[in-house]
Structures are given as structure tokens and as C-alpha cells.
Motif scaffolding. Structure first.
Motif, PDB file in Angstrom:
ATOM      1  N   GLU A 198       0.824  -1.201   0.000  1.00 38.20           N
ATOM      2  CA  GLU A 198       0.000   0.000   0.000  1.00 38.20           C
ATOM      3  C   GLU A 198       0.865   1.261   0.000  1.00 38.20           C
ATOM      4  O   GLU A 198       0.532   2.258  -0.656  1.00 38.20           O
ATOM      5  N   VAL A 199       1.970   1.212   0.725  1.00 36.34           N
ATOM      6  CA  VAL A 199       2.892   2.351   0.729  1.00 36.34           C
ATOM      7  C   VAL A 199       3.409   2.594  -0.683  1.00 36.34           C
ATOM      8  O   VAL A 199       3.433   3.730  -1.165  1.00 36.34           O
ATOM      9  N   GLY A 200       3.795   1.517  -1.361  1.00 36.44           N
ATOM     10  CA  GLY A 200       4.279   1.636  -2.730  1.00 36.44           C
ATOM     11  C   GLY A 200       3.224   2.190  -3.669  1.00 36.44           C
ATOM     12  O   GLY A 200       3.540   3.007  -4.551  1.00 36.44           O
ATOM     13  N   ARG A 201       1.975   1.777  -3.477  1.00 40.22           N
ATOM     14  CA  ARG A 201       0.893   2.277  -4.323  1.00 40.22           C
ATOM     15  C   ARG A 201       0.704   3.781  -4.139  1.00 40.22           C
ATOM     16  O   ARG A 201       0.556   4.526  -5.121  1.00 40.22           O
ATOM     17  N   GLN A 202       0.724   4.230  -2.893  1.00 40.70           N
ATOM     18  CA  GLN A 202       0.539   5.654  -2.647  1.00 40.70           C
ATOM     19  C   GLN A 202       1.728   6.471  -3.139  1.00 40.70           C
ATOM     20  O   GLN A 202       1.576   7.608  -3.604  1.00 40.70           O
ATOM     21  N   ILE A 203       2.915   5.912  -3.033  1.00 43.53           N
ATOM     22  CA  ILE A 203       4.098   6.587  -3.572  1.00 43.53           C
ATOM     23  C   ILE A 203       3.951   6.790  -5.079  1.00 43.53           C
ATOM     24  O   ILE A 203       4.263   7.858  -5.619  1.00 43.53           O
ATOM     25  N   VAL A 204       3.467   5.759  -5.771  1.00 41.78           N
ATOM     26  CA  VAL A 204       3.267   5.864  -7.216  1.00 41.78           C
ATOM     27  C   VAL A 204       2.234   6.937  -7.544  1.00 41.78           C
ATOM     28  O   VAL A 204       2.429   7.756  -8.457  1.00 41.78           O
ATOM     29  N   LEU A 205       1.129   6.969  -6.797  1.00 45.39           N
ATOM     30  CA  LEU A 205       0.080   7.972  -7.052  1.00 45.39           C
ATOM     31  C   LEU A 205       0.613   9.389  -6.875  1.00 45.39           C
ATOM     32  O   LEU A 205       0.386  10.265  -7.727  1.00 45.39           O
ATOM     33  N   TYR A 206       1.316   9.632  -5.766  1.00 43.45           N
ATOM     34  CA  TYR A 206       1.866  10.964  -5.537  1.00 43.45           C
ATOM     35  C   TYR A 206       2.933  11.313  -6.579  1.00 43.45           C
ATOM     36  O   TYR A 206       3.068  12.483  -6.969  1.00 43.45           O
ATOM     37  N   SER A 207       3.664  10.322  -7.027  1.00 42.27           N
ATOM     38  CA  SER A 207       4.708  10.568  -8.028  1.00 42.27           C
ATOM     39  C   SER A 207       4.107  11.033  -9.351  1.00 42.27           C
ATOM     40  O   SER A 207       4.631  11.952  -9.998  1.00 42.27           O
ATOM     41  N   TRP A 208       3.010  10.420  -9.751  1.00 41.71           N
ATOM     42  CA  TRP A 208       2.342  10.845 -10.984  1.00 41.71           C
ATOM     43  C   TRP A 208       1.838  12.285 -10.875  1.00 41.71           C
ATOM     44  O   TRP A 208       1.998  13.082 -11.807  1.00 41.71           O
ATOM     45  N   VAL A 209       1.239  12.618  -9.739  1.00 41.33           N
ATOM     46  CA  VAL A 209       0.739  13.984  -9.554  1.00 41.33           C
ATOM     47  C   VAL A 209       1.903  14.967  -9.517  1.00 41.33           C
ATOM     48  O   VAL A 209       1.823  16.073 -10.070  1.00 41.33           O
ATOM     49  N   MET A 210       3.006  14.577  -8.884  1.00 38.91           N
ATOM     50  CA  MET A 210       4.193  15.429  -8.813  1.00 38.91           C
ATOM     51  C   MET A 210       4.723  15.744 -10.207  1.00 38.91           C
ATOM     52  O   MET A 210       5.010  16.909 -10.535  1.00 38.91           O
ATOM     53  N   VAL A 211       4.853  14.726 -11.039  1.00 41.24           N
ATOM     54  CA  VAL A 211       5.386  14.930 -12.388  1.00 41.24           C
ATOM     55  C   VAL A 211       4.437  15.791 -13.212  1.00 41.24           C
ATOM     56  O   VAL A 211       4.875  16.701 -13.934  1.00 41.24           O
TER      57      VAL A 211
END
Length: 318
Positions: free
Chosen positions: A230-243
């Protein structure tokens, strides 16, 4: 439920030393420096100076840079000192932080508190008289938000601690801009949001590595209360928004071609790394497999190069 993993590499490290040992003058000086968290200061200044270059559309006034860097250093140092004073109880129990000055009793809490106030006052004076009133007000706001918002209110109460608490670390983009222009606009706000969305992937990767530390002191960082998947999933979500947010600067600020190309390439590489870490969490809590520190170090490189591109864009497209 608490997820702390089966492979506790952090817990296997040898004890770096017992607190309370007699300290030399050099130890005391370095302890005070350590209270300011120099690595954090470096990161904050990294998002301050490049914004000044972009705001000036070239090389900013050297005096403004010097005073802003000096005031920003005092400001970030002050916030860090207050954080160390408040968190000294849990710092003493965590392997990652037990070598700090207060857990080792090299500096007393009262002396550290005075030091924090002195740095805060100096930062305000330097920015007010050396730069402008708006930059000084933003600096004071950042200190207050980090101390009261993150350290005292959010850190020990919610998994969203660094999401909202991370706002304090976004202020240097605003301070860098106002130091040159004396006002705010959408350009520094976009960069503010880039740092805001960058903070969770960056911090959660580190917290995943040291999750047993946080679990032992009941700090509900996301990797403590959620499985690595779940941590990895949220990291991916925030990373997409960041980019996506980083690319928004192109139309908002009418940048030249240097910045959007750099943002796109750096963003693509970061997303690949984030997805790879998420894939490594499938079916395991073993940190030696997940390798969260790989993403943590990559996040530092990403932010560094992105803001270098911010500084270079007006210089190379004049």
C-alpha cells in the motif's frame, strides 16, 4: 494493525555509542550544528536559489542571494532545532536519531531552545532588513507551521503527518521568488506544489527503511500502519501527480524549452523507479528486496536536477 516487516536491517545495525559521554569543545560545536540538520538546510536552499534565478530571468542580485541564503539557513536551522527539542524523547529511542545532541546530552534542552529562538530571530531580522518584509513573514510562517503544525500536532497523531506537515518545506520556493520580486505569483505556487507532492514519496521511502524505529516510538508513519504494498501504491500515485504538476510550470510560467524537456525526462525516470519499487513490494515485506532507499536517494537527485533546470532555463533561453 502495525506492519513492521520481517527483515529489520535497521535493527541489526550496531549501537553507535552510549549517550551521556563527556564531550569536547569540538563535540559541543558540532552538536549545535547538528541540531540545525544541515542536510535539510541544503535541500531547502536547493529550492530557494534556483527560483531566484528564474524570478530574475537570469542571474539575480548577489546581495539578495547572500541575504536570502543566510536568512534561509537561520530559518531552517531554527525550525530543526525546535523539532529536536520537542522530539528528544523519541529521538533517544530511535537508532536513526539517537546520536543527535539532545539524546546524547551534549546540549541541554534549555540551551537548545535558546539556540532555536536566536536562530529564528536572526532569520527574521536578516530577511526583513536584507531582503524584504514579505520574505521575512513567509519565513516565520514556515517555522511556525513546521513546529506547531507538523512536529507538535501531526507527527504523532496521523499517517498524513508528512503530507500536510511537509507544507513547511515548500515555503523556500515562495521565499526565493519574493526575495527577487517582492510579490507572489502562480509560478512559485506551482513550484511550491511540486515540492508538496514530492515530499510523500521521498519521506515514505525513508520511513519504510526505518519503519521499526517509528513503530517502536508509536509514530504512525504510513509504512508503520500499512503494508509495503500500500505504501508503494501511494508513492506511485503521488509521483504521478508530482510529475504532472512539474510540467504545469511550462505553460504557467512560459518557460523556454530547457525546463519542460528536463522535467519530462526526470519525471519519466522517477516514475519508472517508483513503479519498480512498488512491484518489488508484491508479496513481501522484506526491505532487502524492496530497496526503499534506492527511491529515496533518487528522489533527492530528481529534485536537485529539476531545480537546476529551473535556474538554467532563463540563462539558456535568453
Amino acid at each position: 494493525m502495525t506492519y513492521v516487516g520481517q527483515s529489520a536491517s535497521a535493527a541489526q545495525q550496531s549501537d553507535p555509542g552510549e549517550p551521556g559521554a563527556r564531550a569536547s569543545l569540538r563535540d559541543v560545536v558540532m552538536a549545535y550544528v547538528g541540531l540545525t540538520k544541515p542536510r535539510v538546510i541544503e535541500l531547502l536552499l536547493l529550492t530557494t536559489v534556483p527560483v531566484m534565478f528564474y524570478a530574475a530571468r537570469g542571474v539575480p542580485d548577489l546581495d539578495a542571494v547572500v541575504w536570502t541564503v543566510l536568512g534561509g539557513t537561520f530559518s531552517a536551522g531554527s525550525a530543526s532545532v525546535f523539532n529536536c527539542v520537542y522530539d528528544r524523547d523519541i529521538d533517544e529511542q530511535m537508532r536513526r536519531t539517537r546520536r543527535r545532541a539532545l539524546p546524547r546530552h551534549i546540549v541541554s534542552p534549555r540551551a537548545a531552545l535558546v539556540f532555536g529562538f536566536v536562530l529564528g530571530i536572526l532569520s527574521t531580522v536578516v530577511l526583513y532588513f536584507g531582503v524584504n518584509a514579505l520574505s521575512a513573514v513567509l519565513s516565520v510562517t514556515a517555522i511556525a507551521f513546521y513546529v506547531f503544525g507538523y512536529t507538535m500536532l501531526l507527527k504523532r497523531r496521523t499517517t498524513q503527518n508528512i503530507v500536510w506537515g511537509g507544507i513547511a518545506g515548500c515555503f523556500p520556493t515562495l521565499i526565493g521568488w519574493t526575495a527577487v520580486t517582492g510579490s507572489l505569483s502562480w509560478t512559485p505556487v506551482v513550484l511550491f506544489m511540486v515540492v508538496f507532492f514530492w515530499t510523500p514519496p521521498h519521506t515514505w521511502a525513508l520511513a519504510l527503511r526505518y519503519r521499526e524505529d517509528y513503530a517502536n516510538v508509536d509514530v504512525p508513519m504510513l509504512p508503520v500502519v500499512k503494508p509495503a504494498r500500500e505504501v508503494g501504491r501511494q508513492i506511485v500515485l503521488y509521483s504521478w501527480v508530482m510529475v504532472a504538476t512539474s510540467l504545469l510550470l511550462w505553460p504557467v510560467a512560459s518557460t523556454g524549452p530547457v525546463y519542460p524537456v528536463a522535467a519530462a525526462v526526470l519525471g519519466a525516470v522517477f516514475l519508472v523507479e517508483a513503479h519498480r519499487m512498488w512491484q518489488r513490494t508484491k508479496g513481501t515485506e522484506d526491505l532487502s528486496v524492496i530497496q526503499p532507499m534506492r527511491l529515496f536517494h533518487h528522489s533527492n537527485l530528481y529534485l536537485t536536477l529539476l531545480f537546476v533546470a529551473v535556474a538554467l532555463d532563463p540563462l539558456l533561453t535568453r
